[in-house]
Scaffold this active site. Sequence first.
Site, PDB file in Angstrom:
ATOM      1  N   THR A   1       8.242   3.533   5.649  1.00 18.21           N
ATOM      2  CA  THR A   1       7.767   2.179   5.938  1.00 18.21           C
ATOM      3  C   THR A   1       8.295   1.223   4.886  1.00 18.21           C
ATOM      4  O   THR A   1       8.478   1.597   3.726  1.00 18.21           O
ATOM      5  CB  THR A   1       6.226   2.104   5.990  1.00 18.21           C
ATOM      6  OG1 THR A   1       5.844   0.775   6.374  1.00 18.21           O
ATOM      7  CG2 THR A   1       5.577   2.406   4.660  1.00 18.21           C
ATOM      8  N   HIS A   2       8.532  -0.025   5.298  1.00 22.68           N
ATOM      9  CA  HIS A   2       8.889  -1.097   4.365  1.00 22.68           C
ATOM     10  C   HIS A   2       7.669  -1.971   4.099  1.00 22.68           C
ATOM     11  O   HIS A   2       7.764  -2.963   3.383  1.00 22.68           O
ATOM     12  CB  HIS A   2      10.022  -1.955   4.945  1.00 22.68           C
ATOM     13  CG  HIS A   2      11.352  -1.283   4.901  1.00 22.68           C
ATOM     14  ND1 HIS A   2      11.708  -0.282   5.772  1.00 22.68           N
ATOM     15  CD2 HIS A   2      12.416  -1.437   4.067  1.00 22.68           C
ATOM     16  CE1 HIS A   2      12.928   0.133   5.490  1.00 22.68           C
ATOM     17  NE2 HIS A   2      13.387  -0.546   4.459  1.00 22.68           N
TER      18      HIS A   2
ATOM     19  N   HIS B   1      -8.487   3.359  10.122  1.00 21.35           N
ATOM     20  CA  HIS B   1      -7.667   4.106  11.087  1.00 21.35           C
ATOM     21  C   HIS B   1      -6.625   4.959  10.348  1.00 21.35           C
ATOM     22  O   HIS B   1      -6.372   6.096  10.697  1.00 21.35           O
ATOM     23  CB  HIS B   1      -6.994   3.112  12.029  1.00 21.35           C
ATOM     24  CG  HIS B   1      -6.336   1.946  11.344  1.00 21.35           C
ATOM     25  ND1 HIS B   1      -6.962   1.205  10.361  1.00 21.35           N
ATOM     26  CD2 HIS B   1      -5.096   1.420  11.437  1.00 21.35           C
ATOM     27  CE1 HIS B   1      -6.158   0.263   9.934  1.00 21.35           C
ATOM     28  NE2 HIS B   1      -5.007   0.373  10.553  1.00 21.35           N
ATOM     29  N   ARG B   2      -6.040   4.383   9.280  1.00 20.05           N
ATOM     30  CA  ARG B   2      -5.011   5.096   8.502  1.00 20.05           C
ATOM     31  C   ARG B   2      -5.654   6.287   7.781  1.00 20.05           C
ATOM     32  O   ARG B   2      -5.103   7.377   7.756  1.00 20.05           O
ATOM     33  CB  ARG B   2      -4.372   4.107   7.512  1.00 20.05           C
ATOM     34  CG  ARG B   2      -3.105   4.617   6.841  1.00 20.05           C
ATOM     35  CD  ARG B   2      -2.291   3.470   6.271  1.00 20.05           C
ATOM     36  NE  ARG B   2      -1.769   2.627   7.334  1.00 20.05           N
ATOM     37  CZ  ARG B   2      -2.254   1.434   7.669  1.00 20.05           C
ATOM     38  NH1 ARG B   2      -3.246   0.882   6.984  1.00 20.05           N
ATOM     39  NH2 ARG B   2      -1.747   0.760   8.666  1.00 20.05           N
TER      40      ARG B   2
ATOM     41  N   PHE C   1      -4.426  -6.530   4.085  1.00 20.62           N
ATOM     42  CA  PHE C   1      -3.224  -7.169   4.633  1.00 20.62           C
ATOM     43  C   PHE C   1      -3.397  -7.362   6.136  1.00 20.62           C
ATOM     44  O   PHE C   1      -4.413  -6.957   6.717  1.00 20.62           O
ATOM     45  CB  PHE C   1      -1.975  -6.335   4.319  1.00 20.62           C
ATOM     46  CG  PHE C   1      -1.946  -4.975   4.979  1.00 20.62           C
ATOM     47  CD1 PHE C   1      -2.649  -3.910   4.436  1.00 20.62           C
ATOM     48  CD2 PHE C   1      -1.219  -4.760   6.144  1.00 20.62           C
ATOM     49  CE1 PHE C   1      -2.630  -2.658   5.046  1.00 20.62           C
ATOM     50  CE2 PHE C   1      -1.187  -3.509   6.762  1.00 20.62           C
ATOM     51  CZ  PHE C   1      -1.894  -2.454   6.207  1.00 20.62           C
TER      52      PHE C   1
ATOM     53  N   ASP D   1       2.926   3.954  12.570  1.00 24.27           N
ATOM     54  CA  ASP D   1       2.970   2.811  13.475  1.00 24.27           C
ATOM     55  C   ASP D   1       1.529   2.469  13.797  1.00 24.27           C
ATOM     56  O   ASP D   1       0.736   3.343  14.162  1.00 24.27           O
ATOM     57  CB  ASP D   1       3.759   3.102  14.751  1.00 24.27           C
ATOM     58  CG  ASP D   1       4.236   1.787  15.364  1.00 24.27           C
ATOM     59  OD1 ASP D   1       5.036   1.091  14.716  1.00 24.27           O
ATOM     60  OD2 ASP D   1       3.787   1.427  16.461  1.00 24.27           O
ATOM     61  N   SER D   2       1.192   1.232  13.575  1.00 26.10           N
ATOM     62  CA  SER D   2      -0.213   0.885  13.726  1.00 26.10           C
ATOM     63  C   SER D   2      -0.346  -0.511  14.290  1.00 26.10           C
ATOM     64  O   SER D   2       0.631  -1.246  14.417  1.00 26.10           O
ATOM     65  CB  SER D   2      -0.921   1.000  12.375  1.00 26.10           C
ATOM     66  OG  SER D   2      -0.147   0.416  11.360  1.00 26.10           O
TER      67      SER D   2
HETATM   68  P1  IMP Z   1       4.136  -1.882  12.564  1.00 27.61           P
HETATM   69  O1  IMP Z   1       3.380  -0.590  12.630  1.00 27.61           O
HETATM   70  O2  IMP Z   1       4.961  -1.989  11.336  1.00 27.61           O
HETATM   71  O3  IMP Z   1       4.873  -2.154  13.828  1.00 27.61           O
HETATM   72  O4  IMP Z   1       3.115  -3.062  12.394  1.00 27.61           O
HETATM   73  C1  IMP Z   1       1.773  -2.877  12.442  1.00 27.61           C
HETATM   74  C2  IMP Z   1       1.069  -4.159  12.140  1.00 27.61           C
HETATM   75  O5  IMP Z   1      -0.298  -3.922  12.443  1.00 27.61           O
HETATM   76  C3  IMP Z   1       1.100  -4.546  10.684  1.00 27.61           C
HETATM   77  O6  IMP Z   1       2.136  -5.419  10.380  1.00 27.61           O
HETATM   78  C4  IMP Z   1      -0.247  -5.228  10.503  1.00 27.61           C
HETATM   79  O7  IMP Z   1      -0.197  -6.547  10.902  1.00 27.61           O
HETATM   80  C5  IMP Z   1      -1.132  -4.540  11.511  1.00 27.61           C
HETATM   81  N1  IMP Z   1      -1.903  -3.543  10.791  1.00 27.61           N
HETATM   82  C6  IMP Z   1      -1.691  -2.205  10.737  1.00 27.61           C
HETATM   83  N2  IMP Z   1      -2.593  -1.614   9.932  1.00 27.61           N
HETATM   84  C7  IMP Z   1      -3.361  -2.604   9.461  1.00 27.61           C
HETATM   85  C8  IMP Z   1      -4.455  -2.622   8.563  1.00 27.61           C
HETATM   86  O8  IMP Z   1      -4.900  -1.616   7.993  1.00 27.61           O
HETATM   87  N3  IMP Z   1      -4.994  -3.829   8.346  1.00 27.61           N
HETATM   88  C9  IMP Z   1      -4.542  -4.972   8.916  1.00 27.61           C
HETATM   89  N4  IMP Z   1      -3.520  -5.025   9.733  1.00 27.61           N
HETATM   90  C10 IMP Z   1      -2.926  -3.828  10.014  1.00 27.61           C
END
Ligand code: IMP
Length: 204
Positions: A14-15, A189-190, A161, A75-76
Site C-alpha cells: 500500500t502507498h 475492519h482492518r 484518516f 483494499d478497503s
Molecule cells: P483503497 O483501498 O486504497 O482503494 O481505498 C480505500 C479508501 O477507503 C481509503 O482511501 C479511505 O478513504 C477509506 N478507508 C479505508 N479504511 C479506512 C479507515 O480505517 N478509516 C477511514 N477511511 C478508510
Amino acid sequence: MTRRFTGDTLLIATHNKGKLEEMAHLLRPFGVKVVGAAEMNLPEPEETEDTFVGNARIKAHAAARTTGLPALSDDSGITIDALDGAPGVYTADWAETDNGRDFMMAMTRAHDALEAKSAPHPRLAQFRCTLVLAWPDGHDEVFEGVAPGHLVWPTRGAAGFGYDPMFVPEGYDVTFAEMDRWEKNKISHRARAVEKFVKGCFGG
Ligand code: IMP
C-alpha cells in the site's frame, strides 16, 4: 489449509500512510518487520476490478511478482446502506481531485446524497477491509473484516484518516477520528481482518 508466512519481512502493498501505520501497529506483537510499497519504490497498480477482493489481489500479486517477497495488500472502503452500498470499492475515488485526495469533499458528497434521499437515522454503514497475502509463486490467501456503525454530521475528530470523522462504530458514541489509534485498532475492519490473517498465516 492456509499457507503459513515464514519470512521475517512482510511487504505491505500500500502507498496509503494511514493503512501502513495501522498495519505496522497491529502486526507489532508478531515480531515481523513491515515495509511499505513506497519504501520499495513500487508503482501503484491501477485498481480495475469492481470488488474489494479483486482489487486487493491486483495489488498483492503485482507487489509479490516485482519484489520476490510475500506481499500483503489491503483494499478497503465504506458501504452505506441507504446509498445501496456506495461508495464501496469507489470510496477513494470519491475523494479524488486534480490536487490529490480531499476526504472532506468525499464525506460531504456522502452526506449530501443521504440528505437528498431524506435517508432515515441512524444512517447505517460498514467499513470493510479485504486483505490478500500473495506469494511470488502466485498462491494467495484472503481475509475479510467488517466494522458496522452509523454516520454522523457534522464530522467530528481529527485522528485517523479517510472517512473516520463521520463514522461512529457500533457500541460507541464517538467517531473513529475521536478515538486514539489504539482504541480504533481494537475494533476496526482492518483489525478484524488482521486477526484472521494472523490466525491463518502465523497460527497466532
Ligand atoms: P483503497 O483501498 O486504497 O482503494 O481505498 C480505500 C479508501 O477507503 C481509503 O482511501 C479511505 O478513504 C477509506 N478507508 C479505508 N479504511 C479506512 C479507515 O480505517 N478509516 C477511514 N477511511 C478508510
